[in-house]
Design a protein around this motif. Structure first.
Motif, PDB file in Angstrom:
ATOM      1  N   LEU A 114      41.267  52.376  48.665  1.00 14.24           N
ATOM      2  CA  LEU A 114      41.573  53.402  47.640  1.00 14.24           C
ATOM      3  C   LEU A 114      41.665  52.601  46.307  1.00 14.24           C
ATOM      4  O   LEU A 114      41.197  53.280  45.085  1.00 14.24           O
ATOM      5  CB  LEU A 114      43.046  54.023  47.886  1.00 14.24           C
ATOM      6  N   PHE A 115      42.229  51.436  46.170  1.00 17.75           N
ATOM      7  CA  PHE A 115      42.291  50.562  45.175  1.00 17.75           C
ATOM      8  C   PHE A 115      41.211  49.555  44.748  1.00 17.75           C
ATOM      9  O   PHE A 115      41.361  48.787  43.824  1.00 17.75           O
ATOM     10  CB  PHE A 115      43.731  49.737  45.050  1.00 17.75           C
ATOM     11  N   ALA A 116      40.058  49.661  45.668  1.00 19.57           N
ATOM     12  CA  ALA A 116      38.757  48.858  45.237  1.00 19.57           C
ATOM     13  C   ALA A 116      38.356  49.407  43.805  1.00 19.57           C
ATOM     14  O   ALA A 116      38.491  50.472  43.395  1.00 19.57           O
ATOM     15  CB  ALA A 116      37.894  48.798  46.232  1.00 19.57           C
ATOM     16  N   ALA A 128      40.862  50.893  32.754  1.00 16.65           N
ATOM     17  CA  ALA A 128      41.844  50.411  31.918  1.00 16.65           C
ATOM     18  C   ALA A 128      42.240  48.930  32.071  1.00 16.65           C
ATOM     19  O   ALA A 128      42.957  48.467  31.371  1.00 16.65           O
ATOM     20  CB  ALA A 128      43.062  51.151  32.091  1.00 16.65           C
ATOM     21  N   GLY A 129      41.367  48.211  32.762  1.00 14.44           N
ATOM     22  CA  GLY A 129      41.420  46.897  32.724  1.00 14.44           C
ATOM     23  C   GLY A 129      42.465  46.169  33.626  1.00 14.44           C
ATOM     24  O   GLY A 129      42.619  45.144  33.430  1.00 14.44           O
ATOM     25  N   VAL A 130      42.595  47.130  34.850  1.00 21.37           N
ATOM     26  CA  VAL A 130      43.815  46.751  35.727  1.00 21.37           C
ATOM     27  C   VAL A 130      42.994  46.609  37.096  1.00 21.37           C
ATOM     28  O   VAL A 130      42.460  47.531  37.484  1.00 21.37           O
ATOM     29  CB  VAL A 130      44.885  47.668  35.927  1.00 21.37           C
ATOM     30  N   THR A 131      43.461  45.339  37.612  1.00 21.82           N
ATOM     31  CA  THR A 131      42.639  45.003  38.947  1.00 21.82           C
ATOM     32  C   THR A 131      43.863  44.859  40.065  1.00 21.82           C
ATOM     33  O   THR A 131      45.075  44.373  39.670  1.00 21.82           O
ATOM     34  CB  THR A 131      41.901  43.673  38.921  1.00 21.82           C
ATOM     35  N   VAL A 132      43.838  45.570  41.145  1.00 20.16           N
ATOM     36  CA  VAL A 132      44.669  45.716  42.065  1.00 20.16           C
ATOM     37  C   VAL A 132      44.513  44.808  43.366  1.00 20.16           C
ATOM     38  O   VAL A 132      45.110  44.214  43.923  1.00 20.16           O
ATOM     39  CB  VAL A 132      45.049  47.207  42.446  1.00 20.16           C
ATOM     40  N   VAL A 133      43.158  45.351  43.862  1.00 19.62           N
ATOM     41  CA  VAL A 133      42.748  44.352  45.312  1.00 19.62           C
ATOM     42  C   VAL A 133      42.573  43.122  44.901  1.00 19.62           C
ATOM     43  O   VAL A 133      42.073  42.488  43.827  1.00 19.62           O
ATOM     44  CB  VAL A 133      41.419  45.254  45.515  1.00 19.62           C
ATOM     45  N   TYR A 134      43.061  42.073  45.788  1.00 19.63           N
ATOM     46  CA  TYR A 134      42.732  40.702  45.732  1.00 19.63           C
ATOM     47  C   TYR A 134      43.598  40.135  44.460  1.00 19.63           C
ATOM     48  O   TYR A 134      43.366  39.213  43.984  1.00 19.63           O
ATOM     49  CB  TYR A 134      41.457  40.175  45.674  1.00 19.63           C
ATOM     50  N   THR A 135      44.896  40.671  44.308  1.00 17.79           N
ATOM     51  CA  THR A 135      45.836  40.295  43.217  1.00 17.79           C
ATOM     52  C   THR A 135      47.217  40.514  43.674  1.00 17.79           C
ATOM     53  O   THR A 135      47.426  41.189  44.800  1.00 17.79           O
ATOM     54  CB  THR A 135      45.549  40.989  41.802  1.00 17.79           C
ATOM     55  N   PRO A 136      48.174  39.843  43.275  1.00 13.94           N
ATOM     56  CA  PRO A 136      49.500  40.033  43.526  1.00 13.94           C
ATOM     57  C   PRO A 136      49.880  41.404  43.373  1.00 13.94           C
ATOM     58  O   PRO A 136      50.920  42.268  43.993  1.00 13.94           O
ATOM     59  CB  PRO A 136      50.147  39.137  42.351  1.00 13.94           C
ATOM     60  N   LEU A 137      49.238  42.242  42.352  1.00 13.77           N
ATOM     61  CA  LEU A 137      49.798  43.898  42.286  1.00 13.77           C
ATOM     62  C   LEU A 137      49.357  44.401  43.715  1.00 13.77           C
ATOM     63  O   LEU A 137      50.125  45.544  43.939  1.00 13.77           O
ATOM     64  CB  LEU A 137      48.858  44.467  41.221  1.00 13.77           C
ATOM     65  N   GLY A 138      48.271  44.230  44.224  1.00 18.81           N
ATOM     66  CA  GLY A 138      47.730  44.651  45.713  1.00 18.81           C
ATOM     67  C   GLY A 138      48.903  44.472  46.417  1.00 18.81           C
ATOM     68  O   GLY A 138      49.246  45.264  47.270  1.00 18.81           O
ATOM     69  N   ILE A 139      49.560  43.217  46.578  1.00 23.55           N
ATOM     70  CA  ILE A 139      50.621  42.818  47.613  1.00 23.55           C
ATOM     71  C   ILE A 139      51.893  43.846  47.221  1.00 23.55           C
ATOM     72  O   ILE A 139      52.503  44.330  48.042  1.00 23.55           O
ATOM     73  CB  ILE A 139      50.930  41.615  47.084  1.00 23.55           C
ATOM     74  N   VAL A 140      52.067  44.078  46.015  1.00 23.87           N
ATOM     75  CA  VAL A 140      53.191  44.785  45.630  1.00 23.87           C
ATOM     76  C   VAL A 140      53.062  46.404  46.194  1.00 23.87           C
ATOM     77  O   VAL A 140      53.842  47.120  46.650  1.00 23.87           O
ATOM     78  CB  VAL A 140      53.632  45.069  43.918  1.00 23.87           C
ATOM     79  N   VAL A 141      51.699  46.919  45.919  1.00 24.83           N
ATOM     80  CA  VAL A 141      51.244  48.110  46.334  1.00 24.83           C
ATOM     81  C   VAL A 141      51.487  48.394  47.800  1.00 24.83           C
ATOM     82  O   VAL A 141      52.058  49.444  48.428  1.00 24.83           O
ATOM     83  CB  VAL A 141      49.927  48.568  45.895  1.00 24.83           C
ATOM     84  N   ALA A 142      51.059  47.520  48.574  1.00 23.93           N
ATOM     85  CA  ALA A 142      51.237  47.330  50.170  1.00 23.93           C
ATOM     86  C   ALA A 142      52.734  47.177  50.426  1.00 23.93           C
ATOM     87  O   ALA A 142      53.001  48.079  51.473  1.00 23.93           O
ATOM     88  CB  ALA A 142      50.371  46.141  50.719  1.00 23.93           C
ATOM     89  N   ILE A 214      44.675  43.686  51.565  1.00 19.63           N
ATOM     90  CA  ILE A 214      44.404  43.891  50.038  1.00 19.63           C
ATOM     91  C   ILE A 214      44.554  42.754  49.277  1.00 19.63           C
ATOM     92  O   ILE A 214      44.482  42.930  47.943  1.00 19.63           O
ATOM     93  CB  ILE A 214      45.393  45.169  49.916  1.00 19.63           C
ATOM     94  N   ALA A 215      45.192  41.386  49.806  1.00 15.96           N
ATOM     95  CA  ALA A 215      45.814  40.664  48.878  1.00 15.96           C
ATOM     96  C   ALA A 215      44.532  39.663  48.348  1.00 15.96           C
ATOM     97  O   ALA A 215      44.782  39.014  47.570  1.00 15.96           O
ATOM     98  CB  ALA A 215      46.862  39.766  49.633  1.00 15.96           C
ATOM     99  N   GLY A 216      43.548  39.261  49.563  1.00 18.60           N
ATOM    100  CA  GLY A 216      42.827  38.307  49.245  1.00 18.60           C
ATOM    101  C   GLY A 216      43.000  36.972  49.951  1.00 18.60           C
ATOM    102  O   GLY A 216      42.239  36.055  50.009  1.00 18.60           O
ATOM    103  N   ASN A 217      44.522  36.857  50.277  1.00 23.79           N
ATOM    104  CA  ASN A 217      44.872  35.575  50.914  1.00 23.79           C
ATOM    105  C   ASN A 217      44.557  34.292  50.282  1.00 23.79           C
ATOM    106  O   ASN A 217      44.032  33.144  51.013  1.00 23.79           O
ATOM    107  CB  ASN A 217      44.400  35.699  52.237  1.00 23.79           C
TER     108      ASN A 217
END
Length: 273
Positions: A114-116, A128-142, A214-217
């Motif tokens: 969904l967030f790729a 809007a310039g916001v990246t979720v996947v493979y970022t700390p924001l993706g960890i927050v979402v999960a 989703i984090a990229g690790n």
């Protein structure tokens, strides 16, 4: 004479203590003993390494942000489900429990899709310039996705049991809806909200399956402590894995203890202790 559903105290207490010992205490004791097999210097070297410290920062920071989001959104969701009637309410109420039933690995794959950048939500956020996947924001979402039911299901029963006469009395005295919520409803919800928040935070600290997809690790960037402990297990370094896990165990216990104290004070404040 009062009727008892469960058998007498010796049998009931014995069964309870056996269950707690086998399911809870033995695994924790094994973890502590394995970590204790390290010397103090070796233990400190493992838990204070730059990579480990970075994983603590990522895990605790993202868990705190996810818990803050759940406290606000979960309270609003519980309020909507309790106070309003609308088409699809039962479906929405059932969806709240979906993270409990859904395997966390499946949740991680779904969130990543969904967030790729080419996903339904990720494509809009990318514009809007916001990246979720493979970022700390993706960890927050999960973390938020897997732990929000704790807040909703803890607050919802208390909201349903609140006496409407309290709000009606405040309205008759000319109070606005905002002041009624802040002065009447929120103090009564505080103990339940704190309990839900503490469970949400503890759940976020221990989340693994939904995050690794989703984090990229990336070490020192998007690597959580649970994954680092898992890597040590794959390297057959069991004492190091236990040492890392013991740090998160202490963090969870500390958080639950603080919330327990605050919850007790809130109960005394509302006169229900």
């Amino acid at each position: 004479m009062s009727r008892r559903v469960l058998p007498g105290l010796p049998l009931t207490l014995g069964f309870t203590l056996l269950f707690v010992s086998v399911i809870v205490c033995l695994p924790l004791a094994a973890l502590i003993l394995k970590a204790a097999s390290l010397g103090p210097a070796e233990y400190w070297r493992i838990v204070s390494s730059p990579r480990a410290v970075a994983s603590y920062r990522v895990t605790i920071g993202c868990a705190a942000v996810a818990t803050l989001f759940n406290a606000v959104f979960g309270l609003a969701l519980a309020f909507v489900l309790t106070r309003y009637r609308f088409p699809g309410r039962r479906l929405l109420d059932a969806v709240v429990d979906l993270p409990f039933a859904l395997p966390t690995a499946v949740a991680g794959i779904a969130l990543t899709t969904l967030f790729a950048a080419n996903g339904w939500f990720g494509g809009l956020l990318a514009q809007a310039g916001v990246t979720v996947v493979y970022t700390p924001l993706g960890i927050v979402v999960a973390m938020a996705f897997t732990s929000i039911p704790f807040v909703v299901r803890t607050v919802q029963p208390v909201l349903e049991d609140l006496d409407p006469a309290l709000e009606e009395a405040a309205l008759s005295l000319g109070q606005s809806e905002g002041r009624i919520f802040a002065r009447v409803i929120l103090p009564l919800l505080a103990p339940a909200l704190m309990a839900g928040v503490s469970l949400s935070f503890a759940r976020s600290l221990g989340e693994f399956g939904a995050i690794i997809f989703i984090a990229g690790n990336q070490p020192r960037s998007t690597e959580i402590t649970a994954l680092l402990a898992f890597i040590r297990l794959e390297e057959y370094d069991y004492p190091a894995a236990a040492a890392l896990a013991s740090v998160m165990l202490l963090a969870a216990f500390a958080m639950l203890s603080v919330i327990g104290v605050l919850q007790g004070r809130a109960l005394r404040y509302t006169g229900r202790a």
